[in-house]
Design an enzyme around this catalytic site. Structure first.
Site, PDB file in Angstrom:
ATOM      1  N   ASP A  32       0.842  -1.199   0.000  1.00  0.00           N
ATOM      2  CA  ASP A  32       0.000   0.000   0.000  1.00  0.00           C
ATOM      3  C   ASP A  32       0.878   1.250   0.000  1.00  0.00           C
ATOM      4  O   ASP A  32       1.889   1.320   0.697  1.00  0.00           O
ATOM      5  CB  ASP A  32      -0.918  -0.015   1.238  1.00  0.00           C
ATOM      6  N   GLY A  67     -15.563   2.894   3.808  1.00  0.00           N
ATOM      7  CA  GLY A  67     -14.215   3.414   3.620  1.00  0.00           C
ATOM      8  C   GLY A  67     -13.549   2.981   2.331  1.00  0.00           C
ATOM      9  O   GLY A  67     -12.341   3.163   2.171  1.00  0.00           O
ATOM     10  N   HIS A  81     -12.226  -1.252  -6.884  1.00  0.00           N
ATOM     11  CA  HIS A  81     -11.745  -2.519  -7.468  1.00  0.00           C
ATOM     12  C   HIS A  81     -11.412  -3.377  -6.265  1.00  0.00           C
ATOM     13  O   HIS A  81     -10.581  -2.986  -5.424  1.00  0.00           O
ATOM     14  CB  HIS A  81     -10.508  -2.250  -8.345  1.00  0.00           C
ATOM     15  N   HIS A  87     -11.408  -7.098 -13.171  1.00  0.00           N
ATOM     16  CA  HIS A  87     -12.117  -6.061 -12.426  1.00  0.00           C
ATOM     17  C   HIS A  87     -13.353  -6.624 -11.747  1.00  0.00           C
ATOM     18  O   HIS A  87     -14.290  -7.081 -12.404  1.00  0.00           O
ATOM     19  CB  HIS A  87     -12.531  -4.894 -13.337  1.00  0.00           C
ATOM     20  N   HIS A 128     -10.225  -5.338  -3.258  1.00  0.00           N
ATOM     21  CA  HIS A 128      -8.874  -5.547  -2.727  1.00  0.00           C
ATOM     22  C   HIS A 128      -8.971  -5.973  -1.285  1.00  0.00           C
ATOM     23  O   HIS A 128      -9.853  -5.532  -0.544  1.00  0.00           O
ATOM     24  CB  HIS A 128      -8.009  -4.290  -2.862  1.00  0.00           C
TER      25      HIS A 128
HETATM   26  P1  5GP Z   1      -9.686   1.414   0.334  1.00  0.00           P
HETATM   27  O1  5GP Z   1      -9.662   2.827   0.883  1.00  0.00           O
HETATM   28  O2  5GP Z   1     -10.437   1.369  -0.983  1.00  0.00           O
HETATM   29  O3  5GP Z   1     -10.122   0.362   1.304  1.00  0.00           O
HETATM   30  O4  5GP Z   1      -8.174   1.044   0.017  1.00  0.00           O
HETATM   31  C1  5GP Z   1      -7.483   1.595  -1.059  1.00  0.00           C
HETATM   32  C2  5GP Z   1      -6.032   1.567  -0.678  1.00  0.00           C
HETATM   33  O5  5GP Z   1      -5.280   1.793  -1.848  1.00  0.00           O
HETATM   34  C3  5GP Z   1      -5.620   2.640   0.326  1.00  0.00           C
HETATM   35  O6  5GP Z   1      -5.066   2.034   1.478  1.00  0.00           O
HETATM   36  C4  5GP Z   1      -4.598   3.484  -0.437  1.00  0.00           C
HETATM   37  O7  5GP Z   1      -3.531   3.922   0.370  1.00  0.00           O
HETATM   38  C5  5GP Z   1      -4.140   2.540  -1.525  1.00  0.00           C
HETATM   39  N1  5GP Z   1      -3.732   3.194  -2.745  1.00  0.00           N
HETATM   40  C6  5GP Z   1      -4.380   4.208  -3.397  1.00  0.00           C
HETATM   41  N2  5GP Z   1      -3.721   4.536  -4.503  1.00  0.00           N
HETATM   42  C7  5GP Z   1      -2.624   3.732  -4.569  1.00  0.00           C
HETATM   43  C8  5GP Z   1      -1.541   3.615  -5.505  1.00  0.00           C
HETATM   44  O8  5GP Z   1      -1.459   4.314  -6.518  1.00  0.00           O
HETATM   45  N3  5GP Z   1      -0.598   2.683  -5.241  1.00  0.00           N
HETATM   46  C9  5GP Z   1      -0.655   1.878  -4.129  1.00  0.00           C
HETATM   47  N4  5GP Z   1       0.336   0.994  -3.953  1.00  0.00           N
HETATM   48  N5  5GP Z   1      -1.664   1.963  -3.225  1.00  0.00           N
HETATM   49  C10 5GP Z   1      -2.627   2.887  -3.450  1.00  0.00           C
HETATM   50 ZN    ZN Z   2     -10.452  -2.384 -11.841  1.00  0.00          ZN
END
Ligand code: 5GP
Ligand code: ZN
Length: 112
Positions: free
Chosen positions: A30, A91, A96, A46, A98
């Site tokens: 991350d 959150g 996509h 996706h 993850h």
């Molecule tokens: P969510 O907020 O959707 O649960 O998690 C998305 C995660 O993706 C966040 O923890 C954020 O820091 C990470 N993230 C967002 N953009 C990027 C990126 O360009 N590269 C990487 N490695 N992580 C990213």
């Molecule tokens: Zn995607």
């Protein structure tokens, strides 16, 4: 999918710090770690969120959990948390699917 950040990371169009890659899955660190160990496991195909898992795509979800088990074992991580935020109120900032894998510190429960 066009204009999906994690599809672009999965295809290599946007670089990432990878731990694992195969035909179906990518694991990468991350960019904004919330624990000493914080990596993400994504299906390359996706899928928008956990809310879109069905009989047509569930095999890759099983593979993702098998990979999480393998990577944590290989890295000597005995205690860890797997999180998937599904939807904006939960959150989710990247639509996509993850799985966050967090470790290396004591993690509070319940989450905020
Ligand atoms: P969510 O907020 O959707 O649960 O998690 C998305 C995660 O993706 C966040 O923890 C954020 O820091 C990470 N993230 C967002 N953009 C990027 C990126 O360009 N590269 C990487 N490695 N992580 C990213
Ligand atoms: Zn995607």
């Amino acid at each position: 999918m066009e204009d999906c950040l994690f599809c672009k990371i999965a295809s290599g169009e946007i670089p990432s710090n990878k731990l694992w890659e195969d035909d179906d899955l990518l694991a990468f660190y991350d960019i904004d770690p919330q624990a000493p160990v914080h990596f993400l496991v994504i299906p390359k195909q996706h899928i928008t969120s956990c809310g879109e898992i069905d009989g047509s795509n569930n095999a890759v979800i099983a593979k993702a959990f098998e990979l999480i088990s393998k990577l944590t074992k290989e890295n000597g991580i005995e205690s860890f948390r797997v999180v998937s935020n599904c939807g904006e109120d939960a959150g989710q900032s990247v639509p996509h699917l993850h799985f966050h894998v967090l470790a290396g510190r004591s993690l509070a429960w319940p989450p905020g």
